[in-house]
Design an enzyme around this catalytic site. Structure first.
Site, PDB file in Angstrom:
ATOM      1  N   PHE A  48      21.192-118.330 -76.697  1.00 48.29           N
ATOM      2  CA  PHE A  48      22.476-118.234 -77.450  1.00 48.29           C
ATOM      3  C   PHE A  48      22.638-116.443 -77.300  1.00 48.29           C
ATOM      4  CE2 PHE A  48      21.121-121.334 -81.109  1.00 48.29           C
ATOM      5  CZ  PHE A  48      21.758-122.438 -80.302  1.00 48.29           C
ATOM      6  N   SER A  49      23.640-116.032 -77.733  1.00 48.71           N
ATOM      7  CA  SER A  49      23.958-114.365 -77.594  1.00 48.71           C
ATOM      8  C   SER A  49      22.753-113.689 -78.293  1.00 48.71           C
ATOM      9  CB  SER A  49      25.334-113.987 -77.923  1.00 48.71           C
ATOM     10  OG  SER A  49      25.621-114.515 -79.480  1.00 48.71           O
ATOM     11  N   GLU A  50      22.362-114.300 -79.381  1.00 45.68           N
ATOM     12  CA  GLU A  50      21.229-113.493 -80.206  1.00 45.68           C
ATOM     13  C   GLU A  50      20.557-114.504 -80.915  1.00 45.68           C
ATOM     14  OE1 GLU A  50      24.146-110.167 -79.513  1.00 45.68           O
ATOM     15  OE2 GLU A  50      24.393-111.857 -80.887  1.00 45.68           O
ATOM     16  N   THR A  51      19.185-114.358 -81.252  1.00 41.25           N
ATOM     17  CA  THR A  51      18.353-115.199 -82.118  1.00 41.25           C
ATOM     18  C   THR A  51      17.841-113.992 -82.936  1.00 41.25           C
ATOM     19  OG1 THR A  51      17.884-117.039 -80.390  1.00 41.25           O
ATOM     20  CG2 THR A  51      16.180-116.436 -82.121  1.00 41.25           C
ATOM     21  N   HIS A  80      26.994-110.453 -86.027  1.00 36.94           N
ATOM     22  CA  HIS A  80      26.874-111.898 -86.335  1.00 36.94           C
ATOM     23  C   HIS A  80      25.374-112.401 -86.593  1.00 36.94           C
ATOM     24  CE1 HIS A  80      25.463-113.830 -82.485  1.00 36.94           C
ATOM     25  NE2 HIS A  80      25.462-114.848 -83.113  1.00 36.94           N
TER      26      HIS A  80
END
Length: 308
Positions: A48-51, A80
Site C-alpha cells: 500500500f502507499s503506507e502501513t 491518511h
C-alpha cells in the site's frame, strides 16, 4: 522449532465512506517486538502507499508512538495513515491494552499529532488530525518542467495564483495549479521526474507533485492528483499531508490577514478510488495558525501476520 510471531493487522480504506474507495491503509495494531527491517518488509509486503505500526508512547501523556512506512522507507508524517490509525484504534476501543477516548496523541518523527475521533450513532466513523508543523514555503519550480512531469503542455499550468511551489506542514510536496480540464489528462512522465529531481551525482531529491484544479471560481472545492514515482508511489488516491499543505498555502496567499477556510479536496477519481478530504484552516495576523485534516474511513479486513 519456535512458534511464529503473531502480528495482528487491520486494513481500512481512508477518506471514503465506501469500501474499495479512498486510500488503503494497513495498521499493525501491536508492533512490539518488530525490528526496523521487519517493519519495512511488512510495509513492502502489503504494497500500500503506507502501513503504520502502533507502539508504546515514550510519554505516558500520549496515546501511542506511530511509525509510518511506505514501500521503501519510513516517513515522518502522512495524513491518511493518521486518520486511518485513529479510526482503527477508536473502533477497537483500546491501544495496547489501554482504553482510548475521543482524543488521541500520536508521537511521530515529525512531532506530536493530535487526533479527534468522529462518531455518528455511537460508532467511530472517521477522524480529524492537526498538522504537526507550521506551514513551510520552499523553492519554486519551473512551470515547463512541471508540465513535462505531468504530461501536460506549459499552457495548462496556471500561474495567476502562484508558481509551482514546495510547501509542507510535515512533509514536502510541490503544489501545481492546472487548468480544470487538464486533471483527467495528466499522464505521469517518469523521465521528466528524474530530470527535475536529479542532484547531478546519480541520486534524486524528493519530488512529490500535488497537482490540483479549482472547481468553480474560489478555493472551497478542489480536485487533485498526487504523483511521487521516485518514492515508489506512481499515483496516490488520497494524500492528507499534501492536502493540508495546499490548504495552508492557499490560505496564506489570501490577501486577508484573518480568516477561517473550509476546503474540500476530491482525489483518486481518475484511479477509480474516489476520495474526499476535508480541511479547516485558521489564519490570524497574516499567518496560518492551524490546519485540520479530516475524513471518513471504512473497515475492509483484519488478520494476523505469522513471522517465522
Amino acid at each position: 522449532m519456535s512458534s511464529p510471531l503473531q502480528v495482528p493487522y487491520v486494513v481500512v480504506d481512508v477518506f471514503t465512506q465506501t469500501q474499495f474507495g479512498g486510500n488503503q491503509l494497513a495498521v499493525i495494531t501491536d508492533g512490539r517486538g518488530l525490528s526496523d527491517d521487519q517493519m519495512q518488509r511488512i510495509a513492502n509486503e502489503f504494497n500500500f502507499s503506507e502501513t503504520t505500526f502502533v507502539l508504546p508512547a515514550s510519554d505516558t501523556a500520549n496515546t501511542a508512538r506511530v511509525r509510518i512506512f511506505n514501500r521503501t522507507h519510513e516517513m515522518p508524517f502522512a495524513g491518511h495513515p493518521n486518520v486511518g490509525t485513529a479510526f482503527v484504534l477508536g473502533r477497537q476501543g483500546e491501544v495496547l491494552g489501554q482504553p482510548v477516548s475521543g482524543a488521541l496523541r500520536f508521537e511521530e518523527m515529525a512531532g506530536l499529532v493530535t487526533v479527534a475521533l468522529e462518531s455518528a450513532a455511537g460508532e467511530v466513523r472517521g477522524a480529524t488530525i492537526d498538522a504537526p508543523r507550521a506551514l513551510a514555503v520552499g523553492k519554486t519550480f519551473d512551470a515547463a518542467a512541471m508540465a513535462k512531469c505531468l504530461g501536460l503542455t506549459p499552457a495548462e499550468i496556471r500561474l495567476n495564483h502562484h508558481a509551482p511551489t514546495e510547501v509542507s506542514v510535515g512533509i514536502e510536496f510541490v503544489v501545481v495549479e492546472v487548468e480544470p480540464g487538464a486533471v483527467s489528462r495528466m499522464a505521469m512522465n517518469l523521465d521528466a521526474f528524474r530530470a527535475t529531481a536529479d542532484r547531478g551525482d546519480g541520486t534524486y531529491g524528493r519530488l512529490s507533485v500535488f497537482a490540483y484544479a479549482r472547481v468553480g471560481a474560489g478555493m472551497e472545492k478542489l480536485r487533485a492528483r498526487m504523483f511521487a514515482p521516485l518514492a515508489g508511489t506512481f499515483e496516490d488516491p488520497a494524500t492528507g499531508s499534501a492536502s493540508g499543505a495546499l490548504g495552508a498555502y492557499l490560505a496564506w496567499l489570501d490577501p486577508r490577514a484573518d480568516g477561517e477556510y473550509r476546503i474540500v479536496i476530491e482525489q483518486g477519481v481518475d484511479m477509480g478510488r474516489p476520495s474526499e478530504i476535508n480541511l479547516r484552516v485558521s489564519k490570524s495576523g497574516g499567518q496560518v495558525k492551524s490546519v485540520k485534516i479530516s475524513g471518513r474511513c471504512v473497515h475492509v479486513m483484519r488478520g494476523v501476520l505469522e513471522l517465522a
